[in-house]
Write a protein that holds these residues in place. Structure first.
Motif, PDB file in Angstrom:
ATOM      1  N   SER A 221       9.509   8.387 -16.849  1.00 33.90           N
ATOM      2  CA  SER A 221      10.460   7.554 -16.098  1.00 33.90           C
ATOM      3  C   SER A 221       9.882   7.144 -14.748  1.00 33.90           C
ATOM      4  CB  SER A 221      11.787   8.304 -15.907  1.00 33.90           C
ATOM      5  OG  SER A 221      12.365   8.622 -17.150  1.00 33.90           O
ATOM      6  N   VAL A 222       9.221   8.105 -14.103  1.00 33.65           N
ATOM      7  CA  VAL A 222       8.630   7.803 -12.794  1.00 33.65           C
ATOM      8  C   VAL A 222       7.529   6.742 -12.924  1.00 33.65           C
ATOM      9  CG1 VAL A 222       7.252   8.756 -10.912  1.00 33.65           C
ATOM     10  CG2 VAL A 222       9.215  10.012 -11.789  1.00 33.65           C
ATOM     11  N   ILE A 223       6.723   6.882 -13.982  1.00 34.44           N
ATOM     12  CA  ILE A 223       5.631   5.907 -14.172  1.00 34.44           C
ATOM     13  C   ILE A 223       6.193   4.512 -14.416  1.00 34.44           C
ATOM     14  CG2 ILE A 223       3.763   5.230 -15.730  1.00 34.44           C
ATOM     15  CD1 ILE A 223       3.117   8.184 -16.062  1.00 34.44           C
ATOM     16  N   VAL A 224       7.240   4.413 -15.260  1.00 33.86           N
ATOM     17  CA  VAL A 224       7.851   3.104 -15.527  1.00 33.86           C
ATOM     18  C   VAL A 224       8.432   2.524 -14.260  1.00 33.86           C
ATOM     19  CG1 VAL A 224       9.717   1.940 -16.760  1.00 33.86           C
ATOM     20  CG2 VAL A 224       8.279   3.606 -17.946  1.00 33.86           C
TER      21      VAL A 224
ATOM     22  N   PHE B 207       0.828  -1.212   0.000  1.00 34.82           N
ATOM     23  CA  PHE B 207       0.000   0.000   0.000  1.00 34.82           C
ATOM     24  C   PHE B 207       0.859   1.258   0.000  1.00 34.82           C
ATOM     25  CE2 PHE B 207      -3.470  -2.612   2.240  1.00 34.82           C
ATOM     26  CZ  PHE B 207      -3.946  -3.042   1.022  1.00 34.82           C
ATOM     27  N   LEU B 208       1.991   1.220   0.767  1.00 34.02           N
ATOM     28  CA  LEU B 208       2.886   2.370   0.811  1.00 34.02           C
ATOM     29  C   LEU B 208       3.492   2.648  -0.547  1.00 34.02           C
ATOM     30  CD1 LEU B 208       4.311   4.571   2.488  1.00 34.02           C
ATOM     31  CD2 LEU B 208       6.100   2.877   3.047  1.00 34.02           C
ATOM     32  N   CYS B 209       3.870   1.560  -1.255  1.00 30.78           N
ATOM     33  CA  CYS B 209       4.458   1.722  -2.592  1.00 30.78           C
ATOM     34  C   CYS B 209       3.451   2.337  -3.543  1.00 30.78           C
ATOM     35  CB  CYS B 209       4.918   0.365  -3.111  1.00 30.78           C
ATOM     36  SG  CYS B 209       5.552   0.432  -4.820  1.00 30.78           S
ATOM     37  N   ILE B 210       2.244   1.873  -3.466  1.00 29.30           N
ATOM     38  CA  ILE B 210       1.204   2.395  -4.362  1.00 29.30           C
ATOM     39  C   ILE B 210       0.932   3.871  -4.036  1.00 29.30           C
ATOM     40  CG2 ILE B 210      -1.241   2.191  -4.996  1.00 29.30           C
ATOM     41  CD1 ILE B 210      -0.964  -0.809  -4.544  1.00 29.30           C
ATOM     42  N   PHE B 211       0.900   4.191  -2.690  1.00 29.62           N
ATOM     43  CA  PHE B 211       0.622   5.560  -2.290  1.00 29.62           C
ATOM     44  C   PHE B 211       1.713   6.505  -2.761  1.00 29.62           C
ATOM     45  CE2 PHE B 211       1.142   8.983   0.858  1.00 29.62           C
ATOM     46  CZ  PHE B 211      -0.084   9.624   0.732  1.00 29.62           C
ATOM     47  N   ILE B 212       2.985   6.093  -2.545  1.00 35.77           N
ATOM     48  CA  ILE B 212       4.105   6.949  -2.958  1.00 35.77           C
ATOM     49  C   ILE B 212       4.121   7.118  -4.467  1.00 35.77           C
ATOM     50  CG2 ILE B 212       6.625   7.106  -3.071  1.00 35.77           C
ATOM     51  CD1 ILE B 212       6.701   5.713  -0.343  1.00 35.77           C
ATOM     52  N   SER B 213       3.910   5.975  -5.178  1.00 40.53           N
ATOM     53  CA  SER B 213       3.915   6.047  -6.647  1.00 40.53           C
ATOM     54  C   SER B 213       2.802   6.969  -7.128  1.00 40.53           C
ATOM     55  CB  SER B 213       3.721   4.649  -7.235  1.00 40.53           C
ATOM     56  OG  SER B 213       4.765   3.798  -6.818  1.00 40.53           O
ATOM     57  N   SER B 214       1.648   6.873  -6.513  1.00 37.40           N
ATOM     58  CA  SER B 214       0.532   7.719  -6.923  1.00 37.40           C
ATOM     59  C   SER B 214       0.834   9.180  -6.634  1.00 37.40           C
ATOM     60  CB  SER B 214      -0.756   7.289  -6.190  1.00 37.40           C
ATOM     61  OG  SER B 214      -1.055   5.942  -6.479  1.00 37.40           O
ATOM     62  N   SER B 215       1.449   9.471  -5.467  1.00 37.82           N
ATOM     63  CA  SER B 215       1.772  10.855  -5.099  1.00 37.82           C
ATOM     64  C   SER B 215       2.787  11.441  -6.061  1.00 37.82           C
ATOM     65  CB  SER B 215       2.325  10.911  -3.663  1.00 37.82           C
ATOM     66  OG  SER B 215       1.359  10.405  -2.755  1.00 37.82           O
ATOM     67  N   VAL B 216       3.823  10.662  -6.332  1.00 38.27           N
ATOM     68  CA  VAL B 216       4.871  11.144  -7.251  1.00 38.27           C
ATOM     69  C   VAL B 216       4.272  11.427  -8.617  1.00 38.27           C
ATOM     70  CG1 VAL B 216       6.998  10.554  -8.435  1.00 38.27           C
ATOM     71  CG2 VAL B 216       6.742  10.053  -6.008  1.00 38.27           C
ATOM     72  N   CYS B 217       3.440  10.448  -9.092  1.00 40.30           N
ATOM     73  CA  CYS B 217       2.830  10.622 -10.417  1.00 40.30           C
ATOM     74  C   CYS B 217       1.945  11.858 -10.433  1.00 40.30           C
ATOM     75  CB  CYS B 217       1.990   9.404 -10.787  1.00 40.30           C
ATOM     76  SG  CYS B 217       2.997   7.945 -11.152  1.00 40.30           S
ATOM     77  N   ALA B 218       1.186  12.079  -9.351  1.00 39.05           N
ATOM     78  CA  ALA B 218       0.305  13.253  -9.287  1.00 39.05           C
ATOM     79  C   ALA B 218       1.117  14.540  -9.293  1.00 39.05           C
ATOM     80  CB  ALA B 218      -0.568  13.175  -8.036  1.00 39.05           C
ATOM     81  N   THR B 219       2.240  14.547  -8.510  1.00 35.48           N
ATOM     82  CA  THR B 219       3.098  15.744  -8.454  1.00 35.48           C
ATOM     83  C   THR B 219       3.694  16.033  -9.820  1.00 35.48           C
ATOM     84  OG1 THR B 219       3.616  15.251  -6.152  1.00 35.48           O
ATOM     85  CG2 THR B 219       5.082  16.796  -7.292  1.00 35.48           C
ATOM     86  N   VAL B 220       4.214  14.970 -10.459  1.00 39.35           N
ATOM     87  CA  VAL B 220       4.837  15.167 -11.774  1.00 39.35           C
ATOM     88  C   VAL B 220       3.816  15.656 -12.786  1.00 39.35           C
ATOM     89  CG1 VAL B 220       5.990  14.020 -13.687  1.00 39.35           C
ATOM     90  CG2 VAL B 220       6.665  13.508 -11.343  1.00 39.35           C
ATOM     91  N   VAL B 221       2.628  15.059 -12.759  1.00 44.06           N
ATOM     92  CA  VAL B 221       1.583  15.460 -13.700  1.00 44.06           C
ATOM     93  C   VAL B 221       1.175  16.906 -13.462  1.00 44.06           C
ATOM     94  CG1 VAL B 221      -0.823  15.074 -14.378  1.00 44.06           C
ATOM     95  CG2 VAL B 221       0.732  13.137 -14.073  1.00 44.06           C
ATOM     96  N   ALA B 222       1.063  17.300 -12.176  1.00 37.73           N
ATOM     97  CA  ALA B 222       0.680  18.685 -11.860  1.00 37.73           C
ATOM     98  C   ALA B 222       1.739  19.666 -12.342  1.00 37.73           C
ATOM     99  CB  ALA B 222       0.471  18.840 -10.347  1.00 37.73           C
ATOM    100  N   ALA B 223       3.021  19.292 -12.108  1.00 41.33           N
ATOM    101  CA  ALA B 223       4.109  20.176 -12.550  1.00 41.33           C
ATOM    102  C   ALA B 223       4.130  20.291 -14.052  1.00 41.33           C
ATOM    103  CB  ALA B 223       5.446  19.651 -12.024  1.00 41.33           C
ATOM    104  N   ALA B 224       3.913  19.142 -14.714  1.00 43.43           N
ATOM    105  CA  ALA B 224       3.927  19.179 -16.177  1.00 43.43           C
ATOM    106  C   ALA B 224       2.775  20.016 -16.702  1.00 43.43           C
ATOM    107  CB  ALA B 224       3.822  17.757 -16.722  1.00 43.43           C
TER     108      ALA B 224
END
Length: 436
Positions: A45-48, A6-23
């Protein structure tokens, strides 16, 4: 492990959301081409990386679950898998128990059909062989069962294939086949489940003896009808002539004698048929007792001595006192028929000898004559009912054609062995051996 996943999914989702927002901010703010491209590359890269991490964790989780029933309990490392592992182990134990019961029932089923004298075959809905016992192969004349072959390949008889095809169409059928000189009754039963054919069961019975008995019964009925019709026709014809007044008074006596003779022949025939019936059904009026064959043979010879004198045949009884366990009345009829045949089918000046003697394993009764003899090709059938070598001679002598059949059945009732030797023009010898 659940917490890590669950932690991995949460972190991955947060990172993806941050990157998407910045983009999105950069693109909306009108960032230059190189900057936007760099941001998109970082986002990809983050998504992969997140996908690879999730795949690795999923694989480790899958391996842990697959080992849940093994000796290396995964719940020690991952406590969260404890209930799941215990449930899987219970299921494995239940499946193992059920498989053991199925194997036991299959072994029991195979043991039962392997000792059956009846043939038994199972096939699927396509006619492919599932199971077959050795009796079925023997009855169908097959060398071996083809493991994945068709049922119709076990027997090339077209009637067998026809019965199997009708069974596969859902029809319950049966028929009789002639295979290798034997008769087999084949019963095909379709197995239906919810209106759909699941397979067929084939049961094969050896009915050779039954078919032979039926054939003998039909032949016996035909012969009896013919033998009864002949004297009755003669009696009727003679009586009609007498009644019509067409017979001269001086000839009436001859016609009346003819009627009497045919009547006696008819009575003798019926009595012989009744004797055979009693012997066939085992309905004996007397119990077996210790009987002296030598004394019984002398009594028969004395009773039939006048017939022998009239035929100019010398009759003698030789041997010694020998006791057997039997029914005196049946033994008397057996000896009488043998001696009577020896006199009837003899020639003037001939002889009939009755010999009784003890042997190591039993008692031998032999009746020999010096008569006309029997051709070798007839010896195999001489004990059949109504079988006559010379029909005209037999009827002229008053024979019913059942004498030797009575002898055969009488010997069978006493467990005795019957044999015959004969040469044309030299005579016949019939032996009955009573075992101890």
């Amino acid at each position: 492990m659940y917490r890590k996943l669950f932690l991995c999914i949460f972190i991955s989702s947060s990172v993806c959301a941050t990157v998407v927002a910045a983009a999105a901010e950069v693109l909306v703010g009108g960032a230059s081409g190189p900057a936007a491209l760099a941001i998109l590359l970082v986002w990809a890269s983050v998504i992969v990386l997140c996908a690879l991490t999730a795949a690795q964790l999923a694989e480790r989780f899958s391996k842990s679950v697959s080992k849940a029933s093994g000796s290396d309990s995964p719940e020690r490392k991952y406590p969260e898998l404890g209930p799941l592992a215990e449930r899987i182990r219970r299921q494995n134990r239940l499946i193992g128990k059920q498989m053991g019961e199925l194997r036991h029932r299959q072994d029991e089923f195979m043991s039962i059909i392997s000792v059956m004298q009846e043939g038994f075959i199972l096939a699927d809905a396509e006619g492919m062989l599932l199971s077959c016992n050795s009796s079925a192969l023997k009855l169908l004349g097959a060398d071996d069962a083809i493991g994945d072959g068709r049922v119709t390949e076990l027997c090339r008889d077209p009637e067998f294939s026809k019965l199997v095809r009708r069974g596969l169409s859902g029809e319950r059928v049966e028929g009789v086949l002639a295979v290798g000189g034997r008769f087999c009754q084949v019963m095909v039963n379709p197995e239906m489940l919810d209106g759909k054919l699941e397979g067929i069961g084939v049961v094969i019975l050896d009915v050779t003896e039954r078919e032979q008995r039926d054939a003998l019964r039909r032949e016996f009925t035909s012969n009896v009808s013919h033998e009864l019709k002949t004297p009755l026709t003669t009696i009727r014809g003679t009586a009609e002539l007498l009644a019509s007044g067409m017979v001269r008074p001086e000839d009436e006596q001859g016609f009346l004698k003819s009627i009497c003779g045919e009547t006696e022949r008819l009575i003798a025939l019926i009595e012989d048929i009744l004797r055979l019936s009693r012997l066939d059904e085992g309905r004996l009026n007397e119990e077996k007792t210790e009987t002296d064959l030598f004394s019984l043979s002398k009594a028969v010879a004395e009773r039939i001595s006048q017939t022998a004198k009239d035929a100019k045949v010398r009759l003698r009884v030789e041997g010694e006192s020998a006791v057997v366990n039997g029914v005196p009345l049946i033994l008397d009829e057996m000896i009488f028929n043998l001696v009577d045949n020896g006199i009837k089918y003899n020639r003037p000046g001939g002889s009939v000898a009755v010999t009784v003697k003890k042997e190591k394993d039993g008692v031998l009764l032999d009746v020999s004559d010096t008569g006309i003899g029997i051709p070798q090709e007839h010896l195999g059938r001489i004990f059949e009912r109504f079988y006559r070598v010379d029909k005209s001679r037999s009827k002229s002598l008053g024979g019913t054609g059942l004498g030797l059949s009575i002898v055969k059945h009488a010997a069978g009732c006493h467990g005795a062995e019957l044999s015959i030797k004969s040469r044309v023009g030299c005579g016949t010898s019939v032996s009955v051996f009573f075992k101890k």
